[in-house]
Design a protein around this motif. Structure first.
Motif, PDB file in Angstrom:
ATOM      1  N   MET A  64      41.048  49.066  32.937  1.00 47.92           N
ATOM      2  CA  MET A  64      39.606  49.250  33.052  1.00 47.92           C
ATOM      3  C   MET A  64      39.176  48.911  34.467  1.00 47.92           C
ATOM      4  N   THR A  65      38.347  49.735  35.060  1.00 46.44           N
ATOM      5  CA  THR A  65      37.861  49.489  36.409  1.00 46.44           C
ATOM      6  C   THR A  65      36.381  49.195  36.362  1.00 46.44           C
ATOM      7  N   LYS A  66      35.991  48.055  36.903  1.00 47.45           N
ATOM      8  CA  LYS A  66      34.589  47.680  36.876  1.00 47.45           C
ATOM      9  C   LYS A  66      33.996  47.788  38.271  1.00 47.45           C
ATOM     10  N   LYS A  67      32.847  48.411  38.371  1.00 49.15           N
ATOM     11  CA  LYS A  67      32.090  48.522  39.613  1.00 49.15           C
ATOM     12  C   LYS A  67      32.928  49.069  40.755  1.00 49.15           C
TER      13      LYS A  67
ATOM     14  N   PRO B 184      45.669  39.641  36.227  1.00 51.68           N
ATOM     15  CA  PRO B 184      45.189  41.008  36.048  1.00 51.68           C
ATOM     16  C   PRO B 184      43.786  41.264  36.591  1.00 51.68           C
ATOM     17  N   ASN B 185      43.183  40.273  37.246  1.00 55.86           N
ATOM     18  CA  ASN B 185      41.800  40.393  37.716  1.00 55.86           C
ATOM     19  C   ASN B 185      41.787  40.641  39.220  1.00 55.86           C
ATOM     20  N   LEU B 186      41.589  41.904  39.608  1.00 57.45           N
ATOM     21  CA  LEU B 186      41.648  42.295  41.016  1.00 57.45           C
ATOM     22  C   LEU B 186      40.256  42.378  41.626  1.00 57.45           C
ATOM     23  N   LEU B 187      40.155  41.913  42.868  1.00 59.71           N
ATOM     24  CA  LEU B 187      38.972  42.154  43.678  1.00 59.71           C
ATOM     25  C   LEU B 187      39.344  43.174  44.746  1.00 59.71           C
ATOM     26  N   GLN B 188      38.611  44.278  44.775  1.00 56.37           N
ATOM     27  CA  GLN B 188      38.881  45.312  45.774  1.00 56.37           C
ATOM     28  C   GLN B 188      38.245  44.883  47.094  1.00 56.37           C
TER      29      GLN B 188
ATOM     30  N   GLU C 211      43.543  51.790  35.575  1.00 57.73           N
ATOM     31  CA  GLU C 211      43.538  52.436  34.258  1.00 57.73           C
ATOM     32  C   GLU C 211      44.360  51.685  33.225  1.00 57.73           C
ATOM     33  N   ARG C 212      45.035  50.624  33.634  1.00 55.60           N
ATOM     34  CA  ARG C 212      45.896  49.892  32.707  1.00 55.60           C
ATOM     35  C   ARG C 212      45.073  48.951  31.831  1.00 55.60           C
ATOM     36  N   ASP C 213      45.502  48.815  30.579  1.00 54.61           N
ATOM     37  CA  ASP C 213      44.844  47.905  29.653  1.00 54.61           C
ATOM     38  C   ASP C 213      44.956  46.469  30.178  1.00 54.61           C
ATOM     39  N   GLY C 214      43.844  45.772  30.171  1.00 53.99           N
ATOM     40  CA  GLY C 214      43.839  44.373  30.572  1.00 53.99           C
ATOM     41  C   GLY C 214      43.617  44.127  32.041  1.00 53.99           C
ATOM     42  N   VAL C 215      43.723  45.170  32.870  1.00 48.06           N
ATOM     43  CA  VAL C 215      43.522  45.009  34.311  1.00 48.06           C
ATOM     44  C   VAL C 215      42.092  45.405  34.661  1.00 48.06           C
ATOM     45  N   THR C 216      41.416  44.562  35.426  1.00 49.34           N
ATOM     46  CA  THR C 216      40.078  44.891  35.900  1.00 49.34           C
ATOM     47  C   THR C 216      40.077  44.908  37.423  1.00 49.34           C
TER      48      THR C 216
END
Length: 352
Positions: A1-4, A247-251, A307-312
Motif C-alpha cells: 500500500m502506498t500512502k500519499k 516495512p514503513n518507508l519515507l520517500q 504494492e506489497r502487502d504490509g509495506v507503506t
C-alpha cells in the motif's frame, strides 16, 4: 500500500580470511569455488594476472551484475591475460575490512560506500551526504568532472587507491520498523548510518539518533530493535529483505547513490601500461552499464515495494530537513579544506 505517494521522484571471519589468502595465491585465474571467477582463456597466451574483487551486496543485485560485467569485459579486452575473480555478499569482509585489504594487497578491487571508508578518506563522504547530490544529472557532472578528479587525486595520495569508475544511480529512501506517517513520527529514533562522522552529524541534525551498524548486521539489528530505521535504495531494501522488519518507508530521495569501484595503485601498476589501460577501459564501460541498470531496476522496485502487502510509503516535504543539514556540510568541508568542492556541488543541484 502506498500512502500519499505521487510516484517516483526520483567482522571478517577466519573463513573469509582464509578465502582471501587462497584466492590471492591462485595465479591461474580459476574459480576457487567461492567466487565468480572467469578463468578461461579468451584467445590470448594464458592468464598473467588475477584480480581479486569483492563487494558486500547479494548475488544478482545491480552491484553484483556490474562487477561480473567488469570481469567479462576485462577478460575480453585483455584476451584472457587478466581475469577478475568476483566474491559477492561480503565473502571478503565488510567494506572497511575490504578497504584495508585493498591497502594491504590481499584484495585488488572493491565497491565501496564513501561513508564506509570515511576513516581512511573523509572528504570522499561528500559523495554520500544526505540531500547534497539528489539528481542523476548532477551526479554525472560530479563524477565525470573536476570535482570527481580532485577527490580521486586526494584518495590516491592518502590511501594508495583510486576509482576506476562509479557504480550507483538509485534514489535512497528511509525505512523504519514502527509506523512513520510524518517526519515528526521518527524524531529520536535509533537510525543506522555508515561509520562516517559527517553522516552521524547530518542525521542527528534532523532529529534522528544515528548509530553505526555494519551493513551485514543490519537486518538482525532491525529485527532485534538495536536500531529503529535505516536508509538505502529500493533494490537493496528488497534484496536484503529489509522491508520485512522495517516495512514503513519515507520517500525522501535524499541521495543519488554513488559507489566508487576502487583498485589499489599497486595492483594497477603491476599490470603494466598496456593491460592497465585496458582494465581502465573495461571499467569505464562497466560504470555506464551499471548505473543505467541500477537506475532502471530501482525505479521499478520502488513501485513494486509500494504494492506489497504490509509495506507503506509516505512522501514527505524534505525542504526543512535540507535547511537543518546544510550547516553540517559546511562545517566538515571547512575542516577538510574542500569548501570550494562543496560550493561547486551545490551549484549543480537542480534548484540552484
Amino acid at each position: 500500500m502506498t500512502k500519499k505517494s505521487s510516484g517516483i521522484a526520483l567482522a571478517a571471519s577466519a573463513t573469509a580470511a582464509a578465502l582471501v589468502l587462497a584466492a590471492c595465491g591462485d595465479s591461474n585465474g580459476t574459480d576457487n569455488g567461492n567466487g565468480t571467477g572467469n578463468g578461461g582463456d579468451a584467445g590470448g597466451g594464458g592468464v598473467e594476472h588475477t584480480l581479486i574483487a569483492g563487494h558486500q551486496l547479494a548475488v544478482d543485485t545491480p552491484f553484483d551484475a556490474g562487477m561480473n560485467r567488469f570481469a567479462e569485459l576485462v577478460e575480453e579486452k585483455t584476451e584472457g591475460r587478466v581475469v577478475v575473480e568476483v566474491h559477492p555478499n561480503a565473502a571478503l569482509g565488510n567494506e572497511p575490512e575490504m578497504f584495508q585489504g585493498l591497502q594491504s594487497g590481499s584484495i585488488d578491487v572493491g565497491i565501496f560506500a564513501p561513508g564506509s571508508i570515511g576513516e581512511f578518506a573523509p572528504e570522499m563522504s561528500l559523495l554520500s551526504v544526505p540531500f547534497l547530490i539528489i539528481d542523476r544529472d548532477q551526479r554525472d557532472t560530479v563524477i565525470a568532472g573536476e570535482i570527481g578528479q580532485e577527490l580521486a587525486d586526494a584518495l590516491l595520495e592518502s590511501t594508495g587507491t583510486l576509482p576506476l569508475t562509479y557504480f550507483g544511480g538509485s534514489y535512497r529512501q528511509m525505512f523504519f520498523t514502527d509506523p512513520a506517517d510524518s517526519w515528526d513520527d521518527v524524531q529520536g529514533r535509533l537510525f543506522r548510518v555508515q561509520p562516517s562522522d559527517i553522516l552521524v552529524d547530518s542525521y542527528a541534525a534532523v532529529g534522528l539518533d544515528p548509530t553505526a551498524v555494519a551493513y551485514t548486521e543490519l537486518y538482525n539489528a532491525l529485527q532485534q530493535g538495536v536500531v529503529d530505521g535505516a536508509e538505502n535504495e529500493s533494490v537493496f531494501i528488497d534484496s536484503q529483505n529489509f522491508f520485512e522488519p522495517a516495512p514503513n518507508l519515507l520517500q525522501t530521495n535524499h541521495e543519488v547513490t554513488i559507489r566508487p569501484l576502487l583498485i589499489s595503485e599497486a595492483s594497477l601498476d603491476s599490470l603494466g601500461e598496456e593491460l592497465a589501460g585496458l582494465v581502465r577501459e573495461a571499467a569505464e564501460e562497466t560504470g555506464e552499464y551499471q548505473r543505467a541498470l541500477e537506475a532502471d531496476e530501482d525505479d521499478a522496485m520502488f513501485i513494486e515495494l509500494g504494492e506489497r502487502d504490509g509495506v507503506t510509503i509516505t512522501e514527505i516535504d524534505t525542504a526543512p530537513l535540507i535547511e537543518q543539514i546544510q550547516p553540517v556540510w559546511f562545517d566538515y568541508a571547512e575542516q577538510w579544506e574542500v569548501e570550494h568542492l562543496l560550493e561547486q556541488i551545490i551549484e549543480l543541484r537542480p534548484e540552484s
